[in-house]
Design a protein around this motif. Structure first.
Motif, PDB file in Angstrom:
ATOM      1  N   ILE A   1      91.607 -29.739  15.986  1.00 26.16           N
ATOM      2  CA  ILE A   1      93.068 -29.771  15.815  1.00 26.16           C
ATOM      3  C   ILE A   1      93.335 -30.101  14.350  1.00 26.16           C
ATOM      4  CG2 ILE A   1      93.181 -32.145  16.749  1.00 26.16           C
ATOM      5  CD1 ILE A   1      96.133 -31.401  17.578  1.00 26.16           C
ATOM      6  N   ASP A   2      94.147 -29.249  13.727  1.00 22.43           N
ATOM      7  CA  ASP A   2      94.406 -29.416  12.288  1.00 22.43           C
ATOM      8  C   ASP A   2      95.756 -28.786  11.983  1.00 22.43           C
ATOM      9  OD1 ASP A   2      94.275 -29.046   9.338  1.00 22.43           O
ATOM     10  OD2 ASP A   2      92.199 -29.709   9.608  1.00 22.43           O
ATOM     11  N   ASP A   3      96.568 -29.460  11.170  1.00 22.69           N
ATOM     12  CA  ASP A   3      97.877 -28.877  10.823  1.00 22.69           C
ATOM     13  C   ASP A   3      97.807 -28.033   9.547  1.00 22.69           C
ATOM     14  OD1 ASP A   3      97.731 -30.706   8.779  1.00 22.69           O
ATOM     15  OD2 ASP A   3      99.602 -31.758   9.264  1.00 22.69           O
TER      16      ASP A   3
ATOM     17  N   SER B   1      97.512 -28.811   6.577  1.00 28.73           N
ATOM     18  CA  SER B   1      98.279 -29.322   5.426  1.00 28.73           C
ATOM     19  C   SER B   1      97.406 -29.369   4.177  1.00 28.73           C
ATOM     20  CB  SER B   1      98.866 -30.700   5.733  1.00 28.73           C
ATOM     21  OG  SER B   1      97.875 -31.581   6.220  1.00 28.73           O
ATOM     22  N   THR B   2      96.162 -29.778   4.322  1.00 28.54           N
ATOM     23  CA  THR B   2      95.226 -29.697   3.182  1.00 28.54           C
ATOM     24  C   THR B   2      93.959 -28.939   3.559  1.00 28.54           C
ATOM     25  OG1 THR B   2      94.257 -31.851   3.744  1.00 28.54           O
ATOM     26  CG2 THR B   2      96.004 -31.845   2.086  1.00 28.54           C
ATOM     27  N   GLY B   3      93.797 -28.643   4.847  1.00 27.88           N
ATOM     28  CA  GLY B   3      92.629 -27.878   5.275  1.00 27.88           C
ATOM     29  C   GLY B   3      92.912 -26.386   5.216  1.00 27.88           C
TER      30      GLY B   3
ATOM     31  N   PRO C   1      98.748 -47.787  -0.834  1.00 28.13           N
ATOM     32  CA  PRO C   1      99.230 -47.449   0.514  1.00 28.13           C
ATOM     33  C   PRO C   1      98.170 -46.713   1.321  1.00 28.13           C
ATOM     34  CG  PRO C   1     100.900 -46.946  -1.135  1.00 28.13           C
ATOM     35  CD  PRO C   1      99.656 -47.310  -1.897  1.00 28.13           C
ATOM     36  N   TYR C   2      97.397 -45.847   0.687  1.00 24.76           N
ATOM     37  CA  TYR C   2      96.316 -45.138   1.406  1.00 24.76           C
ATOM     38  C   TYR C   2      95.347 -46.141   2.018  1.00 24.76           C
ATOM     39  CZ  TYR C   2      91.988 -42.504   2.107  1.00 24.76           C
ATOM     40  OH  TYR C   2      90.839 -41.978   2.643  1.00 24.76           O
ATOM     41  N   ALA C   3      94.898 -47.112   1.207  1.00 27.13           N
ATOM     42  CA  ALA C   3      93.929 -48.100   1.703  1.00 27.13           C
ATOM     43  C   ALA C   3      94.535 -48.918   2.839  1.00 27.13           C
ATOM     44  CB  ALA C   3      93.482 -48.997   0.558  1.00 27.13           C
TER      45      ALA C   3
HETATM   46  P1  NAD Z   1      90.644 -33.159   3.885  1.00 32.53           P
HETATM   47  O1  NAD Z   1      92.025 -33.324   3.329  1.00 32.53           O
HETATM   48  O2  NAD Z   1      89.833 -31.989   3.412  1.00 32.53           O
HETATM   49  O3  NAD Z   1      90.676 -33.129   5.467  1.00 32.53           O
HETATM   50  C1  NAD Z   1      91.712 -33.717   6.220  1.00 32.53           C
HETATM   51  C2  NAD Z   1      92.162 -32.680   7.236  1.00 32.53           C
HETATM   52  O4  NAD Z   1      93.170 -33.268   8.064  1.00 32.53           O
HETATM   53  C3  NAD Z   1      92.783 -31.444   6.595  1.00 32.53           C
HETATM   54  O5  NAD Z   1      92.199 -30.290   7.160  1.00 32.53           O
HETATM   55  C4  NAD Z   1      94.270 -31.545   6.942  1.00 32.53           C
HETATM   56  O6  NAD Z   1      94.884 -30.283   7.059  1.00 32.53           O
HETATM   57  C5  NAD Z   1      94.219 -32.320   8.235  1.00 32.53           C
HETATM   58  N1  NAD Z   1      95.429 -33.068   8.543  1.00 32.53           N
HETATM   59  C6  NAD Z   1      96.138 -33.890   7.725  1.00 32.53           C
HETATM   60  N2  NAD Z   1      97.179 -34.417   8.377  1.00 32.53           N
HETATM   61  C7  NAD Z   1      97.122 -33.932   9.647  1.00 32.53           C
HETATM   62  C8  NAD Z   1      97.931 -34.077  10.801  1.00 32.53           C
HETATM   63  N3  NAD Z   1      99.024 -34.862  10.784  1.00 32.53           N
HETATM   64  N4  NAD Z   1      97.578 -33.415  11.919  1.00 32.53           N
HETATM   65  C9  NAD Z   1      96.481 -32.626  11.958  1.00 32.53           C
HETATM   66  N5  NAD Z   1      95.684 -32.427  10.898  1.00 32.53           N
HETATM   67  C10 NAD Z   1      96.004 -33.069   9.753  1.00 32.53           C
HETATM   68  O7  NAD Z   1      89.880 -34.534   3.588  1.00 32.53           O
HETATM   69  P2  NAD Z   1      88.354 -34.963   3.794  1.00 32.53           P
HETATM   70  O8  NAD Z   1      87.845 -35.336   2.456  1.00 32.53           O
HETATM   71  O9  NAD Z   1      87.643 -33.956   4.594  1.00 32.53           O
HETATM   72  O10 NAD Z   1      88.542 -36.312   4.590  1.00 32.53           O
HETATM   73  C11 NAD Z   1      88.308 -36.420   5.988  1.00 32.53           C
HETATM   74  C12 NAD Z   1      88.525 -37.870   6.386  1.00 32.53           C
HETATM   75  O11 NAD Z   1      87.623 -38.734   5.692  1.00 32.53           O
HETATM   76  C13 NAD Z   1      89.915 -38.410   6.103  1.00 32.53           C
HETATM   77  O12 NAD Z   1      90.285 -39.277   7.153  1.00 32.53           O
HETATM   78  C14 NAD Z   1      89.736 -39.205   4.828  1.00 32.53           C
HETATM   79  O13 NAD Z   1      90.699 -40.212   4.688  1.00 32.53           O
HETATM   80  C15 NAD Z   1      88.339 -39.770   5.064  1.00 32.53           C
HETATM   81  N6  NAD Z   1      87.654 -40.150   3.831  1.00 32.53           N
HETATM   82  C16 NAD Z   1      87.214 -39.181   2.978  1.00 32.53           C
HETATM   83  C17 NAD Z   1      86.552 -39.571   1.834  1.00 32.53           C
HETATM   84  C18 NAD Z   1      86.018 -38.528   0.865  1.00 32.53           C
HETATM   85  O14 NAD Z   1      85.342 -38.937  -0.094  1.00 32.53           O
HETATM   86  N7  NAD Z   1      86.271 -37.234   1.056  1.00 32.53           N
HETATM   87  C19 NAD Z   1      86.365 -40.918   1.530  1.00 32.53           C
HETATM   88  C20 NAD Z   1      86.847 -41.882   2.415  1.00 32.53           C
HETATM   89  C21 NAD Z   1      87.475 -41.479   3.582  1.00 32.53           C
END
Ligand code: NAD
Length: 318
Positions: free
Chosen positions: A32-34, A36-38, A141-143
């Protein structure tokens, strides 16, 4: 087994889907993915069912999680600067979104939930390495939203007996990580600049250090976590205790590319922590056979992937 990956069209999520499907115990993977960044294209050729929708929509979650054995919850609004610009949006996606996923798993019954938290929760606590028992001092805020997410995850285990596991990811890098937006992570920003012959953008003097973790290493641990149904009532660092400065990353890239790279320094950003390094004792206890891909090998694989990508930002989310 049927595994659901929230945020499965994102960087870590799409890599993870491929890892999950390589295991014989796992018959089905749903996402499940919206978007938004994927990117839908991240899942090209990967045998998953993608439900386009938000984790803030309980009906969409019920549809996907209904008959799942486990949920790996990665969907989030990432990036410290993005959360500084719009803290409420980060809270909704990361904190409320996690609560919605936990509640959907509770409605489905007997579903393990593995949640991505972040090393950023350690924030202003200067002690190294970061041990999970340390006081969390979020600086952004992220943290704060990630600390809320992992706290709910642990609370759902205590309160409802749900099998859960909250991982604190450190700096994950590798193929599929986007380099083309304002909030790009440091490795893809460096690699894409290096391959395009542009100066590498460094915030501050470059001595800040991180515990870089190659994405395949993270995916292996996440896969093992659901196959063996590993749980923990305390958060677990998902990194291996290495500490590399940005200047060292640049030096390794220079070595791999065989030439010097130009660097452009700009001021440090608010909310960024100066140093980060995991204690991995707890991870080792739970995943004794986990073996990290060395930084140099991970950077080489990342360079290879970026070489196959267009040199301009042409990817779209649909
Ligand atoms: P990413 O942005 O590539 O992946 C996040 C995905 O979530 C995206 O595909 C986006 O479309 C989807 N998404 C966002 N909001 C959504 C919503 N409301 N409903 C459904 N889908 C939604 O980021 P990533 O780097 O792959 O990170 C994955 C996870 O790991 C995240 O929770 C991030 O906070 C965590 N994280 C990543 C890192 C890193 O170094 N990349 C470090 C610490 C934590």
């Amino acid at each position: 087994m049927h595994i659901v990956v929230t945020g499965g069209a994102g960087f870590i999520g799409a890599n993870l889907c491929t890892h999950l499907l390589a295991r014989p115990e796992i018959e089905r993977v749903s996402v499940i993915d919206d978007l938004s960044t994927g990117f839908r294209t991240n899942l090209d050729g990967v045998d998953v069912r993608l439900r386009e929708g938000s984790i803030l929509d309980p009906d969409a979650l019920d549809e996907v999680i209904g008959d799942a054995d486990a949920v790996i919850h990665l969907a989030a609004r990432g990036s410290v600067p993005r959360s500084v610009a719009d803290p409420l949006a980060s809270h909704h996606a990361n904190a409320t979104g996690t609560l919605q996923v936990l509640e959907a798993a509770r409605r489905a019954g007997d579903v393990q939930v593995v949640v991505a938290s972040s090393s950023s929760v350690y924030g202003a606590n200067p002690t190294l390495p970061k041990v999970e028992d340390m006081v969390a001092r979020p600086m952004s805020p992220y943290a704060g939203s990630k600390l809320a997410a992992e706290s709910y995850t642990i609370a759902w285990q205590h309160t409802y007996g749900m099998p859960t596991l909250a991982f604190r990811f450190f700096n994950v890098f590798g193929p599929l990580q986007p380099a083309w937006h304002d909030y790009a992570a440091v490795v893809p920003a460096f690699v894409s600049a290096a391959l395009a012959g542009r100066p590498l953008p460094v915030h501050g003097d470059g001595t800040q250090s991180r515990d870089f973790t190659y994405v395949a290493t993270v995916c292996s641990v996440l896969t093992d976590a659901v196959v063996r149904r590993v749980t923990s009532d305390v958060p677990v660092n998902l990194a291996f205790g290495t500490r590399t400065s940005l200047l060292d990353v640049i030096a390794t890239l220079e070595d791999l590319l065989g030439h010097r790279l130009e660097v452009a320094h700009s001021p440090s950003r608010p909310g960024d922590v100066p140093h980060s390094q995991a204690d991995n004792g707890r991870l080792r206890e739970l995943f004794p056979t986990a073996a990290p891909v060395p930084l140099r090998d991970g950077l080489a694989a990342t360079l290879e992937w970026f070489r196959t990508q267009p040199t301009e930002p042409v990817r779209s989310s649909s």
